[in-house]
Design a protein around this motif. Structure first.
Motif, PDB file in Angstrom:
ATOM      1  N   MET A 161     -95.862 -15.301 -17.040  1.00  0.00           N
ATOM      2  CA  MET A 161     -97.115 -15.877 -17.517  1.00  0.00           C
ATOM      3  C   MET A 161     -97.780 -16.704 -16.423  1.00  0.00           C
ATOM      4  SD  MET A 161     -96.117 -16.986 -21.415  1.00  0.00           S
ATOM      5  CE  MET A 161     -97.773 -17.537 -21.758  1.00  0.00           C
ATOM      6  N   LYS A 162     -96.968 -17.308 -15.587  1.00  0.00           N
ATOM      7  CA  LYS A 162     -97.530 -18.072 -14.476  1.00  0.00           C
ATOM      8  C   LYS A 162     -98.255 -17.149 -13.508  1.00  0.00           C
ATOM      9  CE  LYS A 162     -96.243 -21.325 -10.813  1.00  0.00           C
ATOM     10  NZ  LYS A 162     -95.115 -22.050 -10.173  1.00  0.00           N
ATOM     11  N   SER A 163     -97.655 -15.980 -13.239  1.00  0.00           N
ATOM     12  CA  SER A 163     -98.283 -15.025 -12.325  1.00  0.00           C
ATOM     13  C   SER A 163     -99.582 -14.474 -12.893  1.00  0.00           C
ATOM     14  CB  SER A 163     -97.316 -13.868 -12.035  1.00  0.00           C
ATOM     15  OG  SER A 163     -96.123 -14.352 -11.456  1.00  0.00           O
ATOM     16  N   MET A 164     -99.712 -14.453 -14.225  1.00  0.00           N
ATOM     17  CA  MET A 164    -100.913 -13.941 -14.864  1.00  0.00           C
ATOM     18  C   MET A 164    -101.995 -15.000 -14.998  1.00  0.00           C
ATOM     19  SD  MET A 164     -99.378 -11.501 -17.866  1.00  0.00           S
ATOM     20  CE  MET A 164     -98.345 -10.094 -17.469  1.00  0.00           C
ATOM     21  N   GLY A 165    -101.720 -16.215 -14.548  1.00  0.00           N
ATOM     22  CA  GLY A 165    -102.746 -17.242 -14.556  1.00  0.00           C
ATOM     23  C   GLY A 165    -102.729 -18.170 -15.749  1.00  0.00           C
ATOM     24  N   PHE A 166    -101.680 -18.115 -16.590  1.00  0.00           N
ATOM     25  CA  PHE A 166    -101.603 -19.023 -17.736  1.00  0.00           C
ATOM     26  C   PHE A 166    -101.301 -20.436 -17.251  1.00  0.00           C
ATOM     27  CE2 PHE A 166    -100.938 -14.944 -19.759  1.00  0.00           C
ATOM     28  CZ  PHE A 166    -101.607 -15.075 -20.971  1.00  0.00           C
ATOM     29  N   GLY A 167    -101.939 -21.411 -17.869  1.00  0.00           N
ATOM     30  CA  GLY A 167    -101.774 -22.795 -17.474  1.00  0.00           C
ATOM     31  C   GLY A 167    -100.409 -23.361 -17.838  1.00  0.00           C
ATOM     32  N   CYS A 168    -100.095 -24.480 -17.228  1.00  0.00           N
ATOM     33  CA  CYS A 168     -98.782 -25.104 -17.434  1.00  0.00           C
ATOM     34  C   CYS A 168     -98.605 -25.550 -18.890  1.00  0.00           C
ATOM     35  CB  CYS A 168     -98.624 -26.288 -16.482  1.00  0.00           C
ATOM     36  SG  CYS A 168     -97.041 -27.156 -16.617  1.00  0.00           S
ATOM     37  N   LYS A 169     -99.653 -26.119 -19.465  1.00  0.00           N
ATOM     38  CA  LYS A 169     -99.570 -26.616 -20.835  1.00  0.00           C
ATOM     39  C   LYS A 169     -99.334 -25.471 -21.801  1.00  0.00           C
ATOM     40  CE  LYS A 169    -102.100 -29.614 -24.062  1.00  0.00           C
ATOM     41  NZ  LYS A 169    -103.351 -30.391 -24.272  1.00  0.00           N
ATOM     42  N   TRP A 170    -100.029 -24.368 -21.583  1.00  0.00           N
ATOM     43  CA  TRP A 170     -99.878 -23.219 -22.468  1.00  0.00           C
ATOM     44  C   TRP A 170     -98.470 -22.630 -22.348  1.00  0.00           C
ATOM     45  CZ3 TRP A 170    -102.783 -21.283 -26.305  1.00  0.00           C
ATOM     46  CH2 TRP A 170    -102.487 -20.001 -26.785  1.00  0.00           C
ATOM     47  N   ARG A 171     -97.934 -22.564 -21.132  1.00  0.00           N
ATOM     48  CA  ARG A 171     -96.586 -22.021 -20.931  1.00  0.00           C
ATOM     49  C   ARG A 171     -95.547 -22.894 -21.614  1.00  0.00           C
ATOM     50  NH1 ARG A 171     -98.197 -21.817 -15.517  1.00  0.00           N
ATOM     51  NH2 ARG A 171     -96.442 -23.164 -14.905  1.00  0.00           N
ATOM     52  N   ARG A 172     -95.756 -24.209 -21.609  1.00  0.00           N
ATOM     53  CA  ARG A 172     -94.812 -25.113 -22.294  1.00  0.00           C
ATOM     54  C   ARG A 172     -94.846 -24.882 -23.802  1.00  0.00           C
ATOM     55  NH1 ARG A 172     -96.728 -29.317 -18.823  1.00  0.00           N
ATOM     56  NH2 ARG A 172     -97.863 -30.216 -20.603  1.00  0.00           N
ATOM     57  N   TRP A 173     -96.035 -24.626 -24.342  1.00  0.00           N
ATOM     58  CA  TRP A 173     -96.141 -24.332 -25.779  1.00  0.00           C
ATOM     59  C   TRP A 173     -95.348 -23.082 -26.134  1.00  0.00           C
ATOM     60  CZ3 TRP A 173    -102.177 -25.042 -26.458  1.00  0.00           C
ATOM     61  CH2 TRP A 173    -102.468 -26.406 -26.487  1.00  0.00           C
ATOM     62  N   ILE A 174     -95.530 -22.020 -25.342  1.00  0.00           N
ATOM     63  CA  ILE A 174     -94.823 -20.777 -25.620  1.00  0.00           C
ATOM     64  C   ILE A 174     -93.317 -20.970 -25.468  1.00  0.00           C
ATOM     65  CG2 ILE A 174     -94.542 -18.371 -24.930  1.00  0.00           C
ATOM     66  CD1 ILE A 174     -97.183 -18.976 -26.300  1.00  0.00           C
ATOM     67  N   LEU A 175     -92.915 -21.698 -24.435  1.00  0.00           N
ATOM     68  CA  LEU A 175     -91.486 -21.959 -24.235  1.00  0.00           C
ATOM     69  C   LEU A 175     -90.904 -22.738 -25.406  1.00  0.00           C
ATOM     70  CD1 LEU A 175     -89.040 -21.705 -22.374  1.00  0.00           C
ATOM     71  CD2 LEU A 175     -89.757 -23.836 -21.260  1.00  0.00           C
ATOM     72  N   SER A 176     -91.671 -23.681 -25.940  1.00  0.00           N
ATOM     73  CA  SER A 176     -91.202 -24.446 -27.100  1.00  0.00           C
ATOM     74  C   SER A 176     -91.017 -23.540 -28.307  1.00  0.00           C
ATOM     75  CB  SER A 176     -92.199 -25.562 -27.424  1.00  0.00           C
ATOM     76  OG  SER A 176     -92.304 -26.482 -26.355  1.00  0.00           O
ATOM     77  N   CYS A 177     -91.933 -22.593 -28.484  1.00  0.00           N
ATOM     78  CA  CYS A 177     -91.803 -21.655 -29.605  1.00  0.00           C
ATOM     79  C   CYS A 177     -90.551 -20.788 -29.452  1.00  0.00           C
ATOM     80  CB  CYS A 177     -93.045 -20.757 -29.689  1.00  0.00           C
ATOM     81  SG  CYS A 177     -94.561 -21.614 -30.150  1.00  0.00           S
ATOM     82  N   LEU A 178     -90.236 -20.399 -28.204  1.00  0.00           N
ATOM     83  CA  LEU A 178     -89.081 -19.541 -27.970  1.00  0.00           C
ATOM     84  C   LEU A 178     -87.769 -20.291 -28.116  1.00  0.00           C
ATOM     85  CD1 LEU A 178     -90.337 -17.506 -24.877  1.00  0.00           C
ATOM     86  CD2 LEU A 178     -90.168 -16.715 -27.230  1.00  0.00           C
ATOM     87  N   SER A 179     -87.760 -21.575 -27.776  1.00  0.00           N
ATOM     88  CA  SER A 179     -86.504 -22.332 -27.750  1.00  0.00           C
ATOM     89  C   SER A 179     -86.253 -23.135 -29.021  1.00  0.00           C
ATOM     90  CB  SER A 179     -86.492 -23.287 -26.550  1.00  0.00           C
ATOM     91  OG  SER A 179     -87.594 -24.182 -26.622  1.00  0.00           O
ATOM     92  N   SER A 180     -87.266 -23.258 -29.882  1.00  0.00           N
ATOM     93  CA  SER A 180     -87.107 -24.097 -31.070  1.00  0.00           C
ATOM     94  C   SER A 180     -86.884 -23.303 -32.348  1.00  0.00           C
ATOM     95  CB  SER A 180     -88.336 -24.997 -31.252  1.00  0.00           C
ATOM     96  OG  SER A 180     -89.497 -24.194 -31.462  1.00  0.00           O
ATOM     97  N   ALA A 181     -86.889 -21.954 -32.267  1.00  0.00           N
ATOM     98  CA  ALA A 181     -86.718 -21.148 -33.470  1.00  0.00           C
ATOM     99  C   ALA A 181     -85.298 -21.270 -33.995  1.00  0.00           C
ATOM    100  CB  ALA A 181     -87.058 -19.683 -33.170  1.00  0.00           C
ATOM    101  N   SER A 182     -85.154 -21.343 -35.291  1.00  0.00           N
ATOM    102  CA  SER A 182     -83.834 -21.439 -35.924  1.00  0.00           C
ATOM    103  C   SER A 182     -83.798 -20.544 -37.149  1.00  0.00           C
ATOM    104  CB  SER A 182     -83.515 -22.881 -36.310  1.00  0.00           C
ATOM    105  OG  SER A 182     -84.475 -23.377 -37.230  1.00  0.00           O
TER     106      SER A 182
END
Length: 489
Positions: free
Chosen positions: A1-22
């Motif tokens: 996502m970084k290579s595609m130009g997504f911002g740091c804040k947006w990448r953190r949101w997506i990472l939170s969604c991936l790591s917080s699922a239960s």
């Protein structure tokens, strides 16, 4: 996502969604304690297809790069294995097929055996549709037709509720699309504490750019009461800030930065009408209410039904398509635009919110420039129609509507279908030249005389109709002096 130009804040949101699922597991009908997933999102998560698209785009870039470097099929297989290790998405080669385009069949068989996959042949089916066939023959469409027949056969013997002048109460995709968009608008207004609503607020402002001035920099969107806001000193002011109560009625106290335009006055009249019976109580918080159903609850089904009843039953919404083989395509397109009222006369431009210096007819200045006035009632247009009717020996031009003109229903002289097509073509050409004369006056300052206009119509109609009527020969002198015989022969 970084290579595609997504911002740091947006990448953190997506990472939170991936790591917080239960998730939890049902054991004998009872859920266990929740545990965190090692990676990925839960099954059915709406974020999943979007993440898959991003991953697939990475594979697409890798594949294009390999092809540019001259990779063969085995190199692509190795590339897919690398992609499998990096993404966790495993490719099942045993269920895959290798197709050869412009290569020897023996070479395809050898390569397929090395890749442990099957050999494919054209045409093949992908997502239910045949691929690789030219689809010009009726036999090529038989599989598709049979699938439709099998699906429709389930309807046989099933009672279907009839509505809308004999319809099957299925509805249109247009209304369903608008209703689903309306659902998101309604949720945005009512689910104020939802995370996605807060995201929209953070990007587009407190009102999301929907119905009032957007808070985006350089935004030109000013909402429903656009022209009122433009003339107001404080463009961030709400309507309630400009309301006062004199004991009996609501009154406006606007602070104008300039005199309101004519469109602003129209919007003010509409706003006053909406608020005529409104009673304001500042002790009660604002809320949204859905008034289009008795339950006051939003429903996509009800809204799509309302849209269908409002538009599908209107003959003006889906106007018939008029065609005439005796005129060029550009004239057919012009007539289609005229039926849809997409000709940029002043009245139609005004409806789209464009502020104009004047809405008067630029030819006669006697009335507003509407479609009916421009093509029928302008003095210049009436003179042209009168000359053309006299040329064809039909009589005086009556006050026909624009739809009657375009359908060629203004004369009973034509005794054959071909004669009717000729007369329709003549009327279309007249409409075309009336618009051409208008544009020459507006954009080039050129004024046509009525005799010159008639002469151009005679020449162009003879050229267009005579060239396209393959089974009929036209004589120029007859066309010029006694064209009426072509309507009856």
């Amino acid at each position: 996502m970084k290579s595609m130009g997504f911002g740091c804040k947006w990448r953190r949101w997506i990472l939170s969604c991936l790591s917080s699922a239960s998730v939890s597991i049902l054991v004998n009908g009872s859920p266990t304690n929740e545990f965190t997933l090692g990676r990925g999102v839960r099954q059915g998560d709406p974020l999943s297809p979007f993440l898959f698209i991003l991953v697939a785009e990475g594979l697409n870039i890798l594949t294009k790069e390999a092809i540019d470097r001259g990779a063969n099929a085995l190199s692509l297989q190795n590339l897919l294995k690398c992609f499998e290790l990096a993404s966790g998405l495993k490719i099942n080669f045993q269920k895959s097929c290798l197709f050869g385009v412009g290569v020897n069949s023996d070479e395809v068989n050898i390569m397929a055996s090395r890749m442990w996959c099957q050999v494919g042949s054209f045409p093949f089916t992908y997502l239910g549709l045949p691929i690789g066939s030219k689809m010009k023959k009726a036999n090529d469409w038989i599989p598709v037709i049979e699938k439709f027949k099998n699906r429709l056969s389930n309807w046989i013997g099933c009672p279907l509720e009839e509505d809308w002048d004999g319809g099957l109460n299925i509805g249109s995709l247009h209304s369903k699309n608008l209703a689903l968009l309306g659902k998101w608008w309604w949720r945005f207004k009512t689910e104020t504490n939802a995370l996605w609503v807060k995201v929209i607020h953070s990007i587009y402002g407190s009102n999301g750019g929907l119905d009032v001035e957007s808070e985006l920099p350089h935004s030109s969107y000013l909402g429903t009461w656009r022209n009122i806001i433009i003339a107001e000193v404080d463009q961030a002011a709400a309507v309630v800030d400009r309301l006062a109560f004199d004991g009996q009625n609501l009154i406006f106290n606007w602070c104008w930065s300039r005199a309101p335009s004519r469109r602003a006055e129209t919007e003010l009249a509409g706003l006053s009408e909406l608020l005529a019976h409104v009673k304001l109580d500042r002790t009660v918080p604002d809320s949204w209410a859905w008034l289009l159903s008795d339950s006051h609850r939003f429903s996509v089904k009800e809204l799509s039904g309302i849209i269908d009843h409002a538009f599908l039953l209107s003959h003006h919404y889906f106007p018939e398509t008029l065609r005439n083989s005796l005129v060029p395509k550009k004239l057919e397109i012009f007539v289609c635009r005229l039926i849809l009222k997409r000709i940029p006369v002043q009245v139609e431009l005004d409806k789209k919110g464009i502020d104009l210096h004047s809405m008067r007819c630029p030819i006669c200045d006697d009335d507003l420039e509407s479609i009916e006035h421009t093509f029928l009632f302008c003095s210049n247009a009436m003179d042209i129609w009168s000359r053309v009717y006299n040329w064809w020996g039909i009589g005086n031009f009556s006050n026909f509507g624009i739809n009657e003109i375009l359908r060629g229903n203004t004369s009973n002289v034509a005794t054959s279908n071909f004669g009717g097509k000729i007369w329709q073509a003549i009327e279309w050409i007249c409409v075309y030249y009336i618009w051409k004369i208008r544009n020459d006056k507006v954009f080039h300052g050129k004024t046509w005389s009525i005799p010159v206009a008639l002469s151009e119509i005679q020449i162009k109609s003879f050229e267009w109709v005579g060239h396209r009527a393959k089974k009929k020969k036209f004589d120029w002198l007859t066309w010029l002096n006694d064209p009426r015989i072509y309507l009856t022969s």
